[in-house]
Enzyme design. Structure first.
Site, PDB file in Angstrom:
ATOM      1  CG  LEU A  93      -1.878  -1.171   1.393  1.00  0.00           C
ATOM      2  CD1 LEU A  93      -2.670  -1.043   2.691  1.00  0.00           C
ATOM      3  CD2 LEU A  93      -2.826  -1.269   0.201  1.00  0.00           C
ATOM      4  CB  THR A 125       8.675  -4.366   2.958  1.00  0.00           C
ATOM      5  OG1 THR A 125       7.819  -5.105   3.819  1.00  0.00           O
ATOM      6  CG2 THR A 125       8.424  -4.772   1.516  1.00  0.00           C
ATOM      7  CE  LYS A 177      10.182  -4.174   7.343  1.00  0.00           C
ATOM      8  NZ  LYS A 177       9.211  -3.942   8.432  1.00  0.00           N
ATOM      9  CG  ASP A 183       8.353  -0.911  10.763  1.00  0.00           C
ATOM     10  OD1 ASP A 183       7.560  -0.353   9.977  1.00  0.00           O
ATOM     11  OD2 ASP A 183       9.099  -1.849  10.414  1.00  0.00           O
TER      12      ASP A 183
END
Ligand code: ATR
Length: 281
Positions: free
Chosen positions: A20, A64, A68, A108
């Protein structure tokens, strides 16, 4: 309009096609009238891809799953909290003449703290963290950075005890959960994610012990956990909120501009609802 001055941004992951993030970042760039574009990329080889991004003039890149951790070996510098977490989700490229320096960050934890802060300030609060995977690491170290007291529980006890040891916080076995009270509960597991939408990370009858319940699962947006929590009078924070704020922190690192939060939220909602295929990325 893409031209010779367009700044390049993107995300590397595998799979990446359901991410997204392109919708969120392109909406933010367009809203502020910045000449930039954000594209999804699936590297065949991480090191080659990294050198390509560096050489082609990329300004900022999201990282991602599954890159990572592996990306960390390739970077010139790593932010201290990202190093503690052991994962990087954001690359910032800085150019001085022909020299390029790439720093790795982790947003995050900033995203989860800011999402929680929409309802309560984490400083001085007790938070029950559910899970012991990569997401739990980022959220857990973030809570500690913010001055919260963390309690950790996990389905698999050995894995839970290991992360609790690294965070320096107590581990709560499933059998002892009924005796636990905390200011907030954060689910970092995939329990409740489509297609297993009836799965719960904690027994629903325990939810009244947690006035605030936050989920990082966002497909479906209202997970069973959040539905059961709302029904018991808890205040809830959905998984899109953390995704939005981690993206907002990236946007500011890359552009130096305050992120247009409502625009990013709207873009995420539209992309989530418009998505016809897998809800997993
Ligand atoms: P991530 O990196 O996305 O956090 P992960 O490393 O696979 O993913 O970790 C997944 C976490 O979700 C783990 O804490 C896992 O619990 P186990 O350690 O027992 O495997 C937890 N998890 C996944 N599905 C779950 C479920 N249905 N109920 C409870 N915990 C679950």
């Amino acid at each position: 309009m893409i031209d010779g001055h367009t700044q390049l941004f993107g995300i590397i992951g595998d799979p990446v096609e359901h991410s997204l993030s392109p919708a969120m970042h392109n909406a933010a760039l367009a809203h502020l009238g910045l000449n930039g574009v954000y594209v999804p990329m699936r590297p065949a080889d991480l090191a080659e891809a990294f050198h390509g991004l560096r050489s082609l003039g990329f300004v900022g890149v999201s990282v991602t799953v599954p890159f990572k951790v592996a990306i960390m070996d390739l970077l010139d510098a790593i932010d201290p909290v990202a190093r503690k977490i052991g994962a990087v989700n954001t690359l910032v490229f800085e150019r001085t003449g022909t020299a390029v320096r790439c720093t790795g960050h982790n947003t995050d934890w900033l995203g989860s703290n800011r999402a929680l802060a929409e309802v309560i300030d984490p400083a001085g609060r007790t938070v029950l963290l559910v899970g012991a995977g990569g997401a739990a690491r980022a959220v857990g170290f973030g809570l500690i950075e913010a001055g919260a007291q963390v309690l950790l529980t996990n389905r698999t006890e050995a894995k839970g005890r290991e992360l609790a040891g690294q965070l320096g916080c107590p581990f709560v076995p499933a059998a002892d959960l009924a005796g636990i009270r905390a200011d907030a509960l954060i689910n970092t597991t995939s329990a409740g994610m489509a297609p297993h939408i009836e799965s719960m990370p904690i027994a629903p009858e325990l939810l009244p012990h947690f006035p605030v319940v936050m989920d990082i699962v966002y497909a479906p947006l209202e997970t069973r956990l959040l539905r059961e929590a709302t029904a018991r009078g808890c205040r809830t924070i959905d998984g899109l909120t953390m995704l939005q704020y981690q993206g907002a922190a990236q946007f500011t690192l890359w552009t130096g501009r305050e992120a247009p939060h409502p625009v990013m939220r709207q873009a995420l909602l539209a992309a989530l609802h418009g998505r016809h295929s897998s809800p997993f990325a």
